[in-house]
Scaffold this active site. Structure first.
Site, mmCIF file in Angstrom:
data_model
loop_
_atom_site.group_PDB
_atom_site.id
_atom_site.type_symbol
_atom_site.label_atom_id
_atom_site.label_comp_id
_atom_site.label_asym_id
_atom_site.label_seq_id
_atom_site.Cartn_x
_atom_site.Cartn_y
_atom_site.Cartn_z
ATOM 1 N N CYS A 17 12.600 33.754 -21.478
ATOM 2 C CA CYS A 17 11.635 33.725 -22.587
ATOM 3 C C CYS A 17 10.572 32.635 -22.424
ATOM 4 O O CYS A 17 9.705 32.792 -21.581
ATOM 5 C CB CYS A 17 12.364 33.670 -23.919
ATOM 6 S SG CYS A 17 11.444 34.560 -25.188
ATOM 7 N N HIS A 41 16.352 38.286 -23.697
ATOM 8 C CA HIS A 41 17.476 37.345 -23.802
ATOM 9 C C HIS A 41 18.780 37.918 -23.254
ATOM 10 O O HIS A 41 19.511 38.596 -23.978
ATOM 11 C CB HIS A 41 17.661 36.922 -25.263
ATOM 12 C CG HIS A 41 16.522 36.098 -25.747
ATOM 13 N ND1 HIS A 41 16.501 34.722 -25.630
ATOM 14 C CD2 HIS A 41 15.348 36.448 -26.299
ATOM 15 C CE1 HIS A 41 15.352 34.262 -26.102
ATOM 16 N NE2 HIS A 41 14.635 35.297 -26.512
ATOM 17 N N GLU A 88 21.390 36.351 -22.822
ATOM 18 C CA GLU A 88 22.516 35.736 -23.548
ATOM 19 C C GLU A 88 22.735 36.443 -24.887
ATOM 20 O O GLU A 88 23.706 36.126 -25.598
ATOM 21 C CB GLU A 88 22.266 34.232 -23.757
ATOM 22 C CG GLU A 88 21.294 33.838 -24.870
ATOM 23 C CD GLU A 88 19.823 34.055 -24.532
ATOM 24 O OE1 GLU A 88 19.532 34.604 -23.451
ATOM 25 O OE2 GLU A 88 18.959 33.710 -25.361
HETATM 26 N N1 LIG Z 1 12.362 32.931 -27.547
HETATM 27 C C1 LIG Z 1 11.409 32.299 -26.877
HETATM 28 O O1 LIG Z 1 11.663 31.548 -25.943
HETATM 29 C C2 LIG Z 1 10.008 32.493 -27.379
HETATM 30 C C3 LIG Z 1 8.932 32.048 -26.423
HETATM 31 C C4 LIG Z 1 7.605 31.732 -27.092
HETATM 32 N N2 LIG Z 1 7.765 30.716 -28.074
HETATM 33 C C5 LIG Z 1 7.017 32.975 -27.717
HETATM 34 O O2 LIG Z 1 7.020 33.123 -28.925
HETATM 35 O O3 LIG Z 1 6.541 33.829 -27.014
#
Ligand SMILES: NC(=O)CC[C@H](N)C(=O)O
Length: 362
Positions: A246, A331, A333
């Site tokens: 992410c 994700h 996880e």
């Molecule tokens: N869950 C995250 O790592 C989000 C990544 C980043 N903050 C976004 O909104 O794109």
């Protein structure tokens, strides 16, 4: 107690207050997961955001000891249709509303979350303020329109000090940009010896630990707000295997010369289909992001597009052409959500095995 949500476009939603009585301002985002409110609210990637959940009944299985993604939640607020006051679950240790109060997170219930979500889908993410019923609306709308998004979120949610979660296997440095516990749990369950470092640790500090691999965590905000992390990654790529999730994926991409931009309303939920370019395999993934790596910007970098979002064609994964480095926008996880993509952690361990170095550490 009556409370309302005022949006920058002038819309007002009247409901009942739950949780903390504090007033708060933030980006209003929606998550379409049917369960997982505890993980969502304690995920640091939601720092400062007012999260509305599209599932209409929230809190029905209470709050438990196991499902926290961090001990210090930083979500700005919660907006739901109905907040269950009598949870029923053998693991439950309290109600959602009590927990929100304890963590000083304000909430609003009793509003039409479907109308709110449709508004965000049409207008894009909107800024909002949760406030008392008596608050003056016109003045607040003006303030919201001029509100400047905070840019220091990663520094607020990252650990201040390095710490160690011991294991007998591969030594992994986890860069904490706002890491979910789920990432550490997955590394530990594969025997990894995990050193968690603050977001601004330098490449020299990371390499001094002689890691077998470096894991880049999720985190809040705009990847362009953390240039120091990008700088560190430039010093790590090619030195040691790297796996990003992410925000970690976005930072890895920026370090390799790609660019990022903000999506209209982001991807947040547990049913986002992602296709692996090479095999055509589709995983149903857990997602929570507002920014994306620009697909066109991959051209001219050393990154190969490995995964795409089936719904909108956006970048969901990349890998380095030459060095052992890969990352995904979703994700693996889960926490909450489907675990289709969990084998990416095994892929990371295999990558570390392939790049085994001559042991130099004590
Ligand atoms: N869950 C995250 O790592 C989000 C990544 C980043 N903050 C976004 O909104 O794109």
């Amino acid at each position: 107690m009556k409370r309302k949500l005022i949006l920058e476009n002038g819309a007002v939603f009247h409901g009942e207050g739950i949780g903390s009585e504090r007033e708060t301002v933030g980006e209003v985002v929606f998550n379409t997961g049917m369960t997982g409110y505890q993980e969502i609210l304690s995920d640091p990637s939601y720092c400062d955001q007012l999260v509305t959940l599209t599932y209409p009944l929230i809190g029905n299985y209470g709050i438990n000891r196991d499902d926290f993604e961090t001990m210090h939640p930083s979500a700005g607020g919660l907006i739901v249709k109905e907040a269950a006051s009598h949870p029923s679950n053998f693991r439950s240790i309290g109600t959602l509303s009590e927990w929100l109060r304890e963590k000083d997170i304000p909430g609003l219930c009793g509003i039409d979350t479907r109308r709110l979500t449709k508004m965000i889908r049409t207008a894009g993410t909107l800024r909002g303020r949760l406030c008392a019923e008596e608050a003056e609306e016109e003045e607040i709308v003006r303030e919201l329109q001029q509100w400047v998004d905070p840019r220091d979120q990663v520094s607020r949610v990252s650990t201040k000090n390095a710490y160690h979660a011991p294991g007998n296997g591969k030594r992994v440095v986890l860069m904490d940009y706002g890491a979910k516990h789920g990432i550490t749990r997955n590394l530990l369950s594969r025997g990894c010896d995990v050193f968690v470092l603050p977001y601004n640790a330098t490449a020299k500090e990371v390499l001094a630990l002689n890691p077998d691999g470096v894991m880049l965590s999720n985190g809040p905000g705009d990847p362009e707000d953390v240039p120091e992390a990008v700088e560190t990654l430039r010093g790590l790529i090619g030195e040691v295997p790297v796996f990003g999730i992410c925000l970690g994926h976005q930072l890895l991409s920026l370090a390799c010369g790609a660019t990022s931009s903000k999506l209209k309303f982001g991807h947040r939920g547990g049913n986002h289909p992602v296709k692996q370019v090479k095999t055509g395999r589709v995983d149903i993934t857990s997602q929570n992001h507002g920014y994306t790596v620009d697909r066109d910007s991959l051209m001219g970098t050393d990154l190969i597009l490995t995964h795409v979002n089936v719904n909108d064609g956006t970048v969901e994964g990349v890998e380095h052409r030459e060095y052992p480095a890969f990352s995904v926008q979703y994700h693996p996880e889960a926490c909450p959500g489907p675990s289709d993509a969990n084998d990416l952690f095994d892929q990371f361990v295999r990558l570390m095995n392939r790049y085994e170095k001559v042991p130099t550490r004590m």
